[in-house]
Structures are given as C-alpha cells and as structure tokens.
Motif scaffolding. Structure first.
Motif, PDB file in Angstrom:
ATOM      1  N   GLY A  52       0.902  -1.168  -0.181  1.00 58.58           N
ATOM      2  CA  GLY A  52      -0.052  -0.048  -0.081  1.00 58.58           C
ATOM      3  C   GLY A  52       0.911   1.234  -0.056  1.00 58.58           C
ATOM      4  N   LEU A  53       1.897   1.073   0.786  1.00 61.89           N
ATOM      5  CA  LEU A  53       2.855   2.498   0.844  1.00 61.89           C
ATOM      6  C   LEU A  53       3.396   2.532  -0.614  1.00 61.89           C
ATOM      7  CD1 LEU A  53       4.838   2.081   4.176  1.00 61.89           C
ATOM      8  CD2 LEU A  53       3.156   3.636   3.507  1.00 61.89           C
ATOM      9  N   CYS A  54       3.757   1.596  -1.260  1.00 62.45           N
ATOM     10  CA  CYS A  54       4.340   1.677  -2.750  1.00 62.45           C
ATOM     11  C   CYS A  54       3.390   2.114  -3.729  1.00 62.45           C
ATOM     12  CB  CYS A  54       4.937   0.148  -3.092  1.00 62.45           C
ATOM     13  SG  CYS A  54       5.367   0.262  -4.608  1.00 62.45           S
ATOM     14  N   VAL A  82      11.562  -1.976 -10.270  1.00 64.07           N
ATOM     15  CA  VAL A  82      12.121  -2.534  -9.080  1.00 64.07           C
ATOM     16  C   VAL A  82      11.488  -3.052  -8.009  1.00 64.07           C
ATOM     17  CG1 VAL A  82      14.100  -2.423  -7.585  1.00 64.07           C
ATOM     18  CG2 VAL A  82      14.449  -1.551  -9.905  1.00 64.07           C
ATOM     19  N   ALA A  83      10.793  -1.909  -7.682  1.00 63.58           N
ATOM     20  CA  ALA A  83       9.644  -2.031  -6.660  1.00 63.58           C
ATOM     21  C   ALA A  83       8.706  -3.139  -6.769  1.00 63.58           C
ATOM     22  CB  ALA A  83       9.060  -0.547  -6.094  1.00 63.58           C
ATOM     23  N   LEU A 103      17.685  -2.744  -2.012  1.00 57.53           N
ATOM     24  CA  LEU A 103      17.157  -2.337  -3.200  1.00 57.53           C
ATOM     25  C   LEU A 103      16.371  -1.125  -3.198  1.00 57.53           C
ATOM     26  CD1 LEU A 103      15.514  -5.483  -4.649  1.00 57.53           C
ATOM     27  CD2 LEU A 103      17.919  -4.490  -5.393  1.00 57.53           C
ATOM     28  N   THR A 104      16.014  -0.334  -1.811  1.00 54.03           N
ATOM     29  CA  THR A 104      15.355   0.867  -1.833  1.00 54.03           C
ATOM     30  C   THR A 104      16.028   1.891  -2.381  1.00 54.03           C
ATOM     31  OG1 THR A 104      14.402   0.166   0.156  1.00 54.03           O
ATOM     32  CG2 THR A 104      14.437   2.504  -0.143  1.00 54.03           C
ATOM     33  N   THR A 142      11.854   2.132   3.685  1.00 55.60           N
ATOM     34  CA  THR A 142      12.323   1.165   2.801  1.00 55.60           C
ATOM     35  C   THR A 142      11.148   0.029   2.262  1.00 55.60           C
ATOM     36  OG1 THR A 142      12.637  -0.643   4.623  1.00 55.60           O
ATOM     37  CG2 THR A 142      14.381   1.027   4.392  1.00 55.60           C
ATOM     38  N   LEU A 143      11.751  -0.584   1.147  1.00 62.38           N
ATOM     39  CA  LEU A 143      10.915  -1.332   0.361  1.00 62.38           C
ATOM     40  C   LEU A 143       9.911  -2.374   1.377  1.00 62.38           C
ATOM     41  CD1 LEU A 143      12.634  -2.222  -2.958  1.00 62.38           C
ATOM     42  CD2 LEU A 143      10.911  -0.351  -2.472  1.00 62.38           C
ATOM     43  N   PRO A 144      10.741  -3.196   2.083  1.00 61.33           N
ATOM     44  CA  PRO A 144       9.932  -4.243   2.988  1.00 61.33           C
ATOM     45  C   PRO A 144       9.151  -3.291   4.314  1.00 61.33           C
ATOM     46  CG  PRO A 144      12.123  -4.321   3.242  1.00 61.33           C
ATOM     47  CD  PRO A 144      12.185  -3.611   2.327  1.00 61.33           C
TER      48      PRO A 144
END
Length: 402
Positions: free
Chosen positions: A33-35, A47-48, A90-91, A106-108
C-alpha cells in the motif's frame, strides 16, 4: 473401569506463531500500500514492483512455515531474513534520494520486523540479537549515514525482538514446569487409585494367607511368613513417596511433553529412601521422613550398603525371628540412620575377638564404609536387650568431592 488421568500436550508458543503469521500478511499488504500511494515518486518503479511480487508470493507461500517451531527451520529463517535485507538494499535503486534522505520507508518497511520476530520465537533472545544486528547494519548502509530516525527504528527493533525472545524462553521454561507438575499430579492420583485397588484385593489375600499359615503351622507357616513379607513389600511400594516419579521435559511441535526417566543423573543427588525401601520386610520396619533425604549418589549407596550389612548381622546373630527397625533422620548437617534389633545382644569383647580372628564384618562393611565418607558408626549392645547401630554421614560427604 475408572478413567486413567493423563496430561495433554500444550503450547504457549502456538498463539505467538499464529500472531506472527497474521503480522507478516498485514505488514506485506501495508508495504504494498505504501508503494501504491508513492508510486509516482519512484525513479525505478519496476524494481519495487518486482520486489513486492516476490515478497507477496514468499509471504503467502510460507505461511505454513510460521505455524510452529518445528516447521520454522533454520534454512527458512535465513532465506526470510535475506529477502528482508535485500529489499532494504534495493530501496536506493527504486526510490529517489530525497525521499530516502527525508526518512522515507524502505521497500519491505515494517515487514522486516516479522522476520526478526521469527528468529526470536524460534531461538530466543540470542537469535533475535543476531537477526536485529544484521537488519541494523543494512539499514545504516541503505541510509548512508546514521540518521536520527534510522537509529531510532533500529534500536526499537533491537530492543523489541530481544525482549520477545527472552519472554519466549521464560514461557518455555514455565511450560515445562507446568507440564512436569501436571504429570506428577496425574501419576500420584493413579498411584493412589492403584493403592486402593491393591489394598482391596491383593493385600487382603496376602494378609489372610499369613494368618492362616501361622495358624496351621508346618510348611503352611513358612508360606504364611513369605506372604507376610510380600505384603509388607507391596504395601511399602504403593504407599507413595519411596519411589518418586522422575520427569524430564522435552519440547515438541505441539508443546511440552513429559517422559519418565528410570534413573536420575549419576552426578546428582539421590533420595536415600529409595535405596532403603527394599530392606523393609515382615520383620524389618522402616521409618523415614516424609520429604526426600538427598545425598550424593556414591554416599547414598555406601550408606545403604552399611545398613544392609547391619541387617545381615541381625539375621546371622540374632536369628530369623528377630525383629529390626530402621530409623532415618534428616538433620541440618548430616544424615543419621539407626538400625536396632530385639536380639540377644553382643557379649562384651566379642567384636574385638571377631576382628582378631579376621572376621571384619562390622569393622569393614560398616565402620569402614562410613569412615570413607567422613562419617561414623557407633554400635551399642547390651546383652539380652538387643543391638543398636547408629550411622552418621555428613551431607557434604567425601564421595561428593571426588
């Protein structure tokens, strides 16, 4: 037929594993949801998207792995943590530098904490410390410098995971203690039930055979005597306390399990009452404290052997019809065992004469054993009034320090 009590398997960890599974799913949805809300700010959104696809598949596919301790293997934990760390690294490739510098997630995101918590529930606070340290190091690499918010989040994850790991260890210890207590209670109830059944059948039959044999005389009297001895031995066995239930707990996937252990550890103390119980018979009475009388195993064996030697002397010199009494006293600093009989006693000077003739039963089998333990053996005998042997062994016997 009465029901036999048993202890069911139980696990205080099962709710933790269920909560962890739910946490992983919810935090995975939160990260996605953040993404989605910040998709336009990503410099490399593909990438995300690729990472979140892997994260979603991994989270849903591995839900059975976080269902119990047995299913959560070390290999799974390593891969799970690697996925979390990879997402952090990867962020910078997916997000822009301004958002990262401004404290962007961060991504996770908080999904990473689920991986660390799995370490805590599986292996306790030490495993949690290792996993949270790895997450802290990668977070610092991702940010490039120890920013205030990064340090705050790192310390929060560190403290929380270690605290949860410690709580899990305490819960496991409490679970084992509870399982042991319930199993001993069930065993005690079962022993009481068996004692009632045996008293209503076997013991009464043996007592009747003893009485009838004594009345008939001849060979029947000998049979009655043997039945009387077996009655005393069986009554001692079912009376409880002489043969305490020993337990050793194990952890299993479904909870703590308790199994019986035949012999206690050779290095630990042993209840002296266990070793003296077989000496009780029709003409030998045993009186001991209600609580265990602990002694180092070598010392307890030597003391029991000395008691056996004293009873052998009663049978050899006082006759088969003589009665004997064994009294066990648990003093603060020593154990005192008294063996008394109602035989004719020992004539004055007889022990010295026997020792001079090379018969060292009392000198070696009794006094020698006690001397080696740092204790003493005192023999009091009055002709016509029986013999009393008092055996004393310090609780910190020499055998313990060998």
């Amino acid at each position: 037929m009465p029901k036999r009590e048993r202890v069911l398997r139980m696990s205080v960890e099962l709710p933790l594993w269920r909560a962890l599974a739910g946490y992983r799913v919810l935090t995975m949805l939160y990260a996605i949801g953040l993404c989605a809300t910040a998709y336009s700010h990503f410099v490399r959104p593909w990438v995300a998207v690729a990472y979140y696809a892997v994260l979603a598949v991994w989270t849903l596919a591995t839900l059975p792995r976080v269902a119990s301790e047995a299913a959560c293997t070390k290999r799974f934990l390593a891969v799970d943590l690697a996925i979390a760390l990879t997402g952090i690294l990867l962020t910078p490739l997916a997000d822009n530098h301004e958002r990262i510098a401004g404290g962007g997630p961060t991504l996770p995101s908080i999904w990473t904490a689920g991986s660390v918590l799995a370490f805590a529930i599986k292996g306790g606070w030490r495993w949690a410390a290792v996993a949270s340290t790895a997450v802290a190091a990668v977070n610092l690499v991702e940010r490039g410098h120890p920013a205030r918010d990064t340090v705050h989040n790192v310390i929060l994850v560190w403290v929380a995971s270690i605290a949860i790991g410690y709580v899990v260890e305490v819960a496991r210890a409490s679970e084992r203690t509870l399982a042991r207590a319930l199993e001993i209670e069930a065993a005690t109830r079962e022993r009481e039930r068996l004692a009632r059944d045996i008293h209503d059948s076997v013991l009464q039959v043996l007592a009747m055979v003893k009485r009838r044999g004594a009345a008939l005389g001849g060979e029947a009297a000998e049979l009655g005597r043997l039945a009387g001895e077996q009655e005393v031995a069986l009554r001692t066995l079912v009376s409880g306390g002489l043969l305490p239930v020993s337990r050793l707990s194990e952890d299993a996937a479904a909870g703590a399990v308790v199994r019986a252990v035949d012999e206690p550890d050779d290095d630990g103390p042993v209840d002296l009452r266990q070793l003296l119980a077989p000496y009780a018979a029709a003409r030998v009475s045993l009186a001991e404290p209600g609580a265990p009388v602990g002694l180092p195993r070598p010392a307890a064996r030597e003391l029991a052997a000395a008691v056996g030697a004293a009873l052998d002397n009663v049978r050899a010199h006082a006759g088969e019809e003589a009665r004997a009494w064994i009294l066990v006293e648990d003093e603060p600093d020593e154990i005192v065992v008294t063996v008394r009989d109602d035989g004719p006693g020992i004539p004055e000077g007889r022990l010295a004469q026997a020792e001079g003739e090379g018969r060292l039963g009392v000198a070696q089998s009794i006094r020698g054993r006690l001397r080696d333990l740092g204790g003493s053996a005192e023999l009091i005998s009055v002709p016509g009034q029986g013999t009393e042997v008092e055996l004393k062994v310090p609780k910190k016997a020499k055998a313990e320090r060998r």
